[in-house]
Design a protein around this motif. Structure first.
Motif, short mmCIF file in Angstrom:
data_model
loop_
_atom_site.label_atom_id
_atom_site.label_comp_id
_atom_site.label_asym_id
_atom_site.label_seq_id
_atom_site.Cartn_x
_atom_site.Cartn_y
_atom_site.Cartn_z
N ILE A 24 0.99 -0.87 -0.17
CA ILE A 24 0.02 0.11 0.24
C ILE A 24 1.00 1.34 -0.09
O ILE A 24 0.30 2.20 -0.83
CB ILE A 24 -1.07 -0.61 1.48
CG1 ILE A 24 -2.20 -1.05 1.25
CG2 ILE A 24 -1.41 1.05 1.21
CD1 ILE A 24 -3.04 -1.09 1.99
N LEU A 25 1.95 1.40 0.90
CA LEU A 25 2.59 2.52 0.78
C LEU A 25 3.88 2.94 -0.43
O LEU A 25 4.74 3.85 -0.90
CB LEU A 25 3.79 1.79 1.69
CG LEU A 25 2.85 1.89 3.47
CD1 LEU A 25 3.60 2.49 4.84
CD2 LEU A 25 1.84 3.37 4.19
N ASP A 40 -7.45 2.62 2.03
CA ASP A 40 -8.20 4.08 3.30
C ASP A 40 -7.41 4.35 4.05
O ASP A 40 -7.11 4.95 4.68
CB ASP A 40 -9.69 3.95 2.79
CG ASP A 40 -9.41 4.59 1.67
OD1 ASP A 40 -9.31 5.62 0.67
OD2 ASP A 40 -11.26 4.56 1.21
N ARG A 41 -8.26 2.45 4.72
CA ARG A 41 -7.54 2.50 6.05
C ARG A 41 -6.60 2.61 7.26
O ARG A 41 -6.04 3.25 7.82
CB ARG A 41 -8.29 1.15 6.72
CG ARG A 41 -8.31 1.20 8.51
CD ARG A 41 -9.26 -0.02 9.31
NE ARG A 41 -9.03 -1.57 8.56
CZ ARG A 41 -8.22 -2.46 9.00
NH1 ARG A 41 -7.65 -2.14 9.94
NH2 ARG A 41 -8.22 -3.54 8.63
N TYR A 45 -4.68 5.90 9.44
CA TYR A 45 -3.65 5.30 10.22
C TYR A 45 -2.23 6.28 10.06
O TYR A 45 -1.21 6.41 10.91
CB TYR A 45 -4.05 3.97 10.49
CG TYR A 45 -2.94 3.92 11.18
CD1 TYR A 45 -3.13 3.90 13.49
CD2 TYR A 45 -1.61 3.29 11.90
CE1 TYR A 45 -2.72 3.27 14.01
CE2 TYR A 45 -0.64 2.84 12.78
CZ TYR A 45 -1.29 2.43 13.98
OH TYR A 45 -0.44 2.47 15.09
N VAL A 46 -1.69 5.77 8.37
CA VAL A 46 -0.09 6.11 8.72
C VAL A 46 -0.03 8.16 8.79
O VAL A 46 0.97 8.73 9.61
CB VAL A 46 0.41 6.33 7.83
CG1 VAL A 46 1.71 6.53 7.00
CG2 VAL A 46 0.53 4.34 6.91
N LYS A 47 -1.28 8.31 8.43
CA LYS A 47 -0.98 10.27 8.89
C LYS A 47 -1.37 10.52 10.69
O LYS A 47 -1.10 10.85 10.34
CB LYS A 47 -2.91 10.89 7.76
CG LYS A 47 -2.56 12.85 8.11
CD LYS A 47 -3.74 11.97 7.17
CE LYS A 47 -3.77 14.17 6.71
NZ LYS A 47 -4.74 14.95 5.83
N TYR A 51 4.19 8.40 10.43
CA TYR A 51 5.15 7.64 10.41
C TYR A 51 5.30 8.13 8.63
O TYR A 51 5.07 8.48 7.57
CB TYR A 51 4.23 6.25 9.84
CG TYR A 51 4.78 5.66 9.21
CD1 TYR A 51 6.14 4.23 9.64
CD2 TYR A 51 5.11 5.08 7.30
CE1 TYR A 51 6.83 3.42 9.07
CE2 TYR A 51 5.77 4.43 7.09
CZ TYR A 51 7.02 3.96 7.46
OH TYR A 51 7.38 2.85 7.39
N LYS A 52 7.05 8.23 8.76
CA LYS A 52 7.87 8.52 7.56
C LYS A 52 8.73 7.57 7.21
O LYS A 52 9.65 6.84 8.48
CB LYS A 52 8.74 9.49 8.71
CG LYS A 52 7.96 10.66 8.91
CD LYS A 52 7.53 11.45 7.36
CE LYS A 52 7.35 13.12 7.64
NZ LYS A 52 6.22 13.01 8.77
#
Length: 336
Positions: A24-25, A40-41, A45-47, A51-52
């Motif tokens: 996904i990333l 989307d989930r 969550y990453v946002k 997360y970097k």
């Protein structure tokens, strides 16, 4: 210290596999038929957690860092700065970022910078080469890393390059001065075995020899203090009172030359005519405006980044190197 989140942490928090998170990333969700709801989930969550991704780890996984290394002689020089700006814009639009450094035309410094870029897994290189760097650049090419040279080239290294027609440019400028009636034309350049400077000297000599006129040259250390350069030009002109026109090998020398002429109370063009290789914004504002050989900065930048992007994004059927030679424009102003 707050622990940096990893893909494993994200996967555990969402109770899915780390492989799914990675797909996904990395923009491969559709290819792997991952549902939009799950995408989307994960992205939400990453946002939320900020997360970097670790860019070095990503480059090791994918084999690409999406970074281009740009090494020029002096990034503060208007010629190199203008080209670097345009290269950066084109690169960014194509998904690449630029790391650039000044080499000061120093071989050891360039070698260290290339080593640093290698450690960062830079995808491709744009280099204005200093002397004795042939083996290092050949090593990049042997390792499959695309290299594009500009401003000058290395005759014994097979790589892409973008240059201007330096020999014809100075031949044409010298010819122009001769046709205007100047008989004692000097060429002031830098003391360096760089291909572009040798070609510029050859162009001057060719025009002078054709007209059976005396060759008069001065070669200076480019990296010494401007005041010292100016004083050396003053000494040269005092020793050669017969000089009635000067062609300068680059715009830095030309600006020092203008100061030298002012110190000697010489009028331009009444006492000495003047042409600079490389145009400069202040030359148009000078009194009188200075005649200059203008390099096609936009075209140089466009050719350099186009060649490199093609190398990065395509696998050519053959490895024929591109050798681009661009024309310059003699902008005649009142200094001649």
């Amino acid at each position: 210290m707050k622990k940096k989140l990893s893909i494993v942490d994200i996967a555990n928090s969402l109770n899915i596999s780390k492989t799914t998170v990675s797909f996904i990333l990395n923009g491969r969700a559709r290819e792997k038929r991952i549902s939009e709801e799950l995408v989307d989930r994960v992205l939400k969550y990453v946002k939320e957690v900020g997360y970097k991704p670790n860019s070095l780890a990503k480059s090791l996984r994918t084999g690409k860092s999406n970074i281009i290394g740009l090494l020029v002689e002096d990034i503060s020089n208007t010629f190199f700065a203008s080209i670097a700006r345009q290269i950066e814009d084109r690169a960014y639009k194509n998904g690449y970022k630029i790391i650039y450094s000044s080499t000061d035309n120093d071989t050891q410094k360039t070698q260290e910078l290339i080593a640093m870029f290698r450690d960062r897994h830079v995808d491709g290189y744009i280099i204005v080469p200093p002397p004795n760097i042939e083996e290092d650049i050949s090593g990049l090419i042997r390792d499959g890393l695309p290299v594009v040279l500009f401003d000058r080239h290395l005759p014994n290294v097979e790589t892409d390059y973008v240059l201007v027609d330096n020999l014809f440019s100075t031949y044409n400028a010298t010819r122009y001065l001769i046709d205007k009636g100047y008989k004692n034309v000097a060429f002031i350049s830098i003391d360096a075995e760089q291909s572009q400077m040798l070609d510029r000297l050859d162009g001057y000599k060719k025009a002078m020899n054709e007209s059976k006129l005396k060759i008069n040259t001065q070669e200076l250390d480019f990296f010494q203090d401007k005041k010292l350069v100016t004083s050396q030009i003053v000494d040269f002109l005092n020793e050669h009172q017969e000089i009635d026109a000067i062609l300068f090998g680059n715009n830095r020398l030309a600006t020092c030359g203008l100061k030298a002429l002012r110190n000697l109370n010489k009028r331009v063009p009444e006492d000495i005519a003047l042409i600079s290789f490389d145009d400069y914004e202040v030359f148009e504002l000078s009194n009188p405006p200075i005649t200059a050989i203008a390099q096609p900065i936009d075209n140089i930048a466009d050719q350099v980044i186009t060649i490199l992007l093609n190398r990065l994004n395509n696998t050519p059927e053959n490895d024929n190197k591109q050798r681009v030679i661009l024309p310059t424009d003699l902008k005649v102003r009142k200094s001649t």
